[in-house]
Design a protein around this motif. Sequence first.
Motif, PDB file in Angstrom:
ATOM      1  N   ASP A  34      73.173 -12.350  47.897  1.00 12.12           N
ATOM      2  CA  ASP A  34      73.593 -13.254  48.964  1.00 12.12           C
ATOM      3  C   ASP A  34      73.066 -14.679  48.807  1.00 12.12           C
ATOM      4  OD1 ASP A  34      70.944 -12.624  49.437  1.00 12.12           O
ATOM      5  OD2 ASP A  34      71.193 -12.406  51.602  1.00 12.12           O
ATOM      6  N   MET A  35      72.532 -15.027  47.627  1.00 12.72           N
ATOM      7  CA  MET A  35      71.998 -16.377  47.430  1.00 12.72           C
ATOM      8  C   MET A  35      73.140 -17.384  47.383  1.00 12.72           C
ATOM      9  SD  MET A  35      69.545 -17.966  44.461  1.00 12.72           S
ATOM     10  CE  MET A  35      68.021 -17.379  45.145  1.00 12.72           C
ATOM     11  N   SER A  36      72.958 -18.472  48.134  1.00  8.28           N
ATOM     12  CA  SER A  36      73.972 -19.519  48.158  1.00  8.28           C
ATOM     13  C   SER A  36      73.850 -20.391  46.911  1.00  8.28           C
ATOM     14  CB  SER A  36      73.789 -20.396  49.406  1.00  8.28           C
ATOM     15  OG  SER A  36      72.580 -21.125  49.301  1.00  8.28           O
ATOM     16  N   LEU A  37      74.881 -21.179  46.675  1.00  5.23           N
ATOM     17  CA  LEU A  37      74.857 -22.091  45.543  1.00  5.23           C
ATOM     18  C   LEU A  37      73.723 -23.103  45.705  1.00  5.23           C
ATOM     19  CD1 LEU A  37      76.078 -23.095  42.910  1.00  5.23           C
ATOM     20  CD2 LEU A  37      77.623 -24.512  44.260  1.00  5.23           C
ATOM     21  N   SER A  38      73.564 -23.654  46.919  1.00 10.12           N
ATOM     22  CA  SER A  38      72.490 -24.625  47.135  1.00 10.12           C
ATOM     23  C   SER A  38      71.118 -23.967  46.973  1.00 10.12           C
ATOM     24  CB  SER A  38      72.611 -25.295  48.499  1.00 10.12           C
ATOM     25  OG  SER A  38      72.501 -24.335  49.527  1.00 10.12           O
ATOM     26  N   GLY A  39      70.992 -22.713  47.381  1.00 11.41           N
ATOM     27  CA  GLY A  39      69.733 -21.989  47.185  1.00 11.41           C
ATOM     28  C   GLY A  39      69.431 -21.787  45.716  1.00 11.41           C
ATOM     29  N   SER A  40      70.478 -21.529  44.939  1.00 14.05           N
ATOM     30  CA  SER A  40      70.258 -21.334  43.499  1.00 14.05           C
ATOM     31  C   SER A  40      69.862 -22.646  42.825  1.00 14.05           C
ATOM     32  CB  SER A  40      71.508 -20.738  42.844  1.00 14.05           C
ATOM     33  OG  SER A  40      72.584 -21.661  42.865  1.00 14.05           O
ATOM     34  N   VAL A  41      70.410 -23.757  43.301  1.00 16.08           N
ATOM     35  CA  VAL A  41      70.037 -25.065  42.754  1.00 16.08           C
ATOM     36  C   VAL A  41      68.565 -25.343  43.043  1.00 16.08           C
ATOM     37  CG1 VAL A  41      70.385 -27.560  42.995  1.00 16.08           C
ATOM     38  CG2 VAL A  41      72.358 -26.046  42.848  1.00 16.08           C
ATOM     39  N   VAL A  42      68.146 -25.085  44.260  1.00 16.00           N
ATOM     40  CA  VAL A  42      66.745 -25.303  44.639  1.00 16.00           C
ATOM     41  C   VAL A  42      65.830 -24.428  43.798  1.00 16.00           C
ATOM     42  CG1 VAL A  42      65.056 -25.020  46.504  1.00 16.00           C
ATOM     43  CG2 VAL A  42      67.279 -26.078  46.973  1.00 16.00           C
ATOM     44  N   HIS A  43      66.188 -23.164  43.631  1.00 19.39           N
ATOM     45  CA  HIS A  43      65.364 -22.262  42.822  1.00 19.39           C
ATOM     46  C   HIS A  43      65.309 -22.718  41.369  1.00 19.39           C
ATOM     47  CE1 HIS A  43      65.323 -19.564  46.247  1.00 19.39           C
ATOM     48  NE2 HIS A  43      64.361 -18.893  45.624  1.00 19.39           N
ATOM     49  N   GLY A  44      66.426 -23.167  40.838  1.00 29.89           N
ATOM     50  CA  GLY A  44      66.436 -23.667  39.465  1.00 29.89           C
ATOM     51  C   GLY A  44      65.547 -24.889  39.304  1.00 29.89           C
ATOM     52  N   LEU A  45      65.642 -25.824  40.238  1.00 30.43           N
ATOM     53  CA  LEU A  45      64.816 -27.023  40.185  1.00 30.43           C
ATOM     54  C   LEU A  45      63.334 -26.664  40.298  1.00 30.43           C
ATOM     55  CD1 LEU A  45      65.210 -30.448  41.006  1.00 30.43           C
ATOM     56  CD2 LEU A  45      63.682 -29.406  42.653  1.00 30.43           C
ATOM     57  N   LEU A  46      62.991 -25.827  41.261  1.00 30.60           N
ATOM     58  CA  LEU A  46      61.581 -25.466  41.442  1.00 30.60           C
ATOM     59  C   LEU A  46      61.064 -24.612  40.289  1.00 30.60           C
ATOM     60  CD1 LEU A  46      61.475 -24.813  45.282  1.00 30.60           C
ATOM     61  CD2 LEU A  46      60.621 -26.798  44.019  1.00 30.60           C
ATOM     62  N   GLY A  47      61.932 -23.817  39.677  1.00 33.33           N
ATOM     63  CA  GLY A  47      61.525 -23.084  38.484  1.00 33.33           C
ATOM     64  C   GLY A  47      61.163 -24.031  37.356  1.00 33.33           C
ATOM     65  N   GLY A  48      61.959 -25.078  37.190  1.00 36.37           N
ATOM     66  CA  GLY A  48      61.657 -26.088  36.183  1.00 36.37           C
ATOM     67  C   GLY A  48      60.367 -26.829  36.482  1.00 36.37           C
ATOM     68  N   VAL A  49      60.122 -27.128  37.748  1.00 32.59           N
ATOM     69  CA  VAL A  49      58.868 -27.783  38.139  1.00 32.59           C
ATOM     70  C   VAL A  49      57.684 -26.882  37.796  1.00 32.59           C
ATOM     71  CG1 VAL A  49      57.498 -28.545  40.130  1.00 32.59           C
ATOM     72  CG2 VAL A  49      59.879 -29.270  39.905  1.00 32.59           C
ATOM     73  N   GLY A  50      57.832 -25.578  38.038  1.00 33.14           N
ATOM     74  CA  GLY A  50      56.750 -24.641  37.712  1.00 33.14           C
ATOM     75  C   GLY A  50      56.448 -24.596  36.226  1.00 33.14           C
ATOM     76  N   VAL A  51      57.487 -24.612  35.403  1.00 40.31           N
ATOM     77  CA  VAL A  51      57.280 -24.618  33.944  1.00 40.31           C
ATOM     78  C   VAL A  51      56.594 -25.916  33.525  1.00 40.31           C
ATOM     79  CG1 VAL A  51      58.459 -24.675  31.711  1.00 40.31           C
ATOM     80  CG2 VAL A  51      59.183 -23.038  33.465  1.00 40.31           C
ATOM     81  N   MET A  52      57.017 -27.037  34.084  1.00 36.27           N
ATOM     82  CA  MET A  52      56.394 -28.305  33.734  1.00 36.27           C
ATOM     83  C   MET A  52      54.954 -28.388  34.234  1.00 36.27           C
ATOM     84  SD  MET A  52      58.595 -29.537  31.832  1.00 36.27           S
ATOM     85  CE  MET A  52      57.753 -31.052  31.446  1.00 36.27           C
ATOM     86  N   ALA A  53      54.649 -27.697  35.328  1.00 31.31           N
ATOM     87  CA  ALA A  53      53.257 -27.649  35.802  1.00 31.31           C
ATOM     88  C   ALA A  53      52.365 -26.966  34.767  1.00 31.31           C
ATOM     89  CB  ALA A  53      53.180 -26.936  37.147  1.00 31.31           C
ATOM     90  N   LEU A  54      52.912 -25.996  34.032  1.00 29.02           N
ATOM     91  CA  LEU A  54      52.141 -25.384  32.939  1.00 29.02           C
ATOM     92  C   LEU A  54      51.800 -26.414  31.871  1.00 29.02           C
ATOM     93  CD1 LEU A  54      54.032 -21.989  32.511  1.00 29.02           C
ATOM     94  CD2 LEU A  54      51.749 -22.339  33.490  1.00 29.02           C
ATOM     95  N   VAL A  55      52.726 -27.318  31.588  1.00 29.76           N
ATOM     96  CA  VAL A  55      52.470 -28.396  30.634  1.00 29.76           C
ATOM     97  C   VAL A  55      51.366 -29.316  31.181  1.00 29.76           C
ATOM     98  CG1 VAL A  55      53.474 -30.358  29.388  1.00 29.76           C
ATOM     99  CG2 VAL A  55      54.828 -28.278  29.740  1.00 29.76           C
ATOM    100  N   GLY A  56      51.347 -29.491  32.502  1.00 30.04           N
ATOM    101  CA  GLY A  56      50.334 -30.321  33.140  1.00 30.04           C
ATOM    102  C   GLY A  56      48.920 -29.795  32.956  1.00 30.04           C
ATOM    103  N   ILE A  57      48.784 -28.495  32.748  1.00 27.74           N
ATOM    104  CA  ILE A  57      47.450 -27.940  32.501  1.00 27.74           C
ATOM    105  C   ILE A  57      46.899 -28.509  31.195  1.00 27.74           C
ATOM    106  CG2 ILE A  57      46.165 -25.818  32.026  1.00 27.74           C
ATOM    107  CD1 ILE A  57      48.228 -24.388  33.891  1.00 27.74           C
ATOM    108  N   ARG A  58      47.747 -28.671  30.209  1.00 31.67           N
ATOM    109  CA  ARG A  58      47.307 -29.214  28.921  1.00 31.67           C
ATOM    110  C   ARG A  58      47.222 -30.740  28.942  1.00 31.67           C
ATOM    111  NH1 ARG A  58      48.208 -27.382  22.947  1.00 31.67           N
ATOM    112  NH2 ARG A  58      47.675 -29.314  21.912  1.00 31.67           N
ATOM    113  N   TYR A  59      48.179 -31.381  29.607  1.00 33.67           N
ATOM    114  CA  TYR A  59      48.260 -32.840  29.639  1.00 33.67           C
ATOM    115  C   TYR A  59      48.266 -33.330  31.093  1.00 33.67           C
ATOM    116  CZ  TYR A  59      49.903 -32.096  24.868  1.00 33.67           C
ATOM    117  OH  TYR A  59      50.010 -31.706  23.563  1.00 33.67           O
ATOM    118  N   PRO A  60      47.114 -33.296  31.755  1.00 33.64           N
ATOM    119  CA  PRO A  60      47.106 -33.623  33.192  1.00 33.64           C
ATOM    120  C   PRO A  60      47.515 -35.051  33.533  1.00 33.64           C
ATOM    121  CG  PRO A  60      44.870 -33.279  32.375  1.00 33.64           C
ATOM    122  CD  PRO A  60      45.801 -32.907  31.263  1.00 33.64           C
ATOM    123  N   LEU A  61      47.171 -36.008  32.693  1.00 30.64           N
ATOM    124  CA  LEU A  61      47.547 -37.386  33.003  1.00 30.64           C
ATOM    125  C   LEU A  61      48.999 -37.682  32.652  1.00 30.64           C
ATOM    126  CD1 LEU A  61      44.357 -39.384  31.959  1.00 30.64           C
ATOM    127  CD2 LEU A  61      45.095 -38.697  34.249  1.00 30.64           C
TER     128      LEU A  61
END
Length: 141
Positions: A34-61
Amino acid sequence: MSLLRLNVLRAFYAVMAFGLATVVWPAIVAPPADMSLSGSVVHGLLGGVGVMALVGIRYPLRMLPLLLFELIWKIIWVGAYVFPWWRSGHLPPGSLENLAQCVFGFVFIPLVLPWRYVIRQYVQAPGEPWRKAPVEQRYAA
């Protein structure tokens, strides 16, 4: 930048990545029917932010723009949507839960950001050139 400050940033990126991994990634791996299209967009964006946060552990600045993005979108969402809904007495269902999840970033990002560094690097520093210098200028020095 002190090592303590860098490690505080690393810890923040780790908490961000862990939080998004537990909240968002289950719906990415196994999307609800029952996930809406807008919900899937939000999840995709936040999933990408989470992956990039892993990069931030190595390169915080180098990943500070990610924290700035997080802070700015949360300020926009609260200011443009949540606050007006709250003032009118018509908060949509689930908005308080979403606000509670956003409070972590909304409150703590301004505390962990090295603001002098951010201003020096992103406001005061000269921008990168818009085009290459002519050949004779590149080799003149």
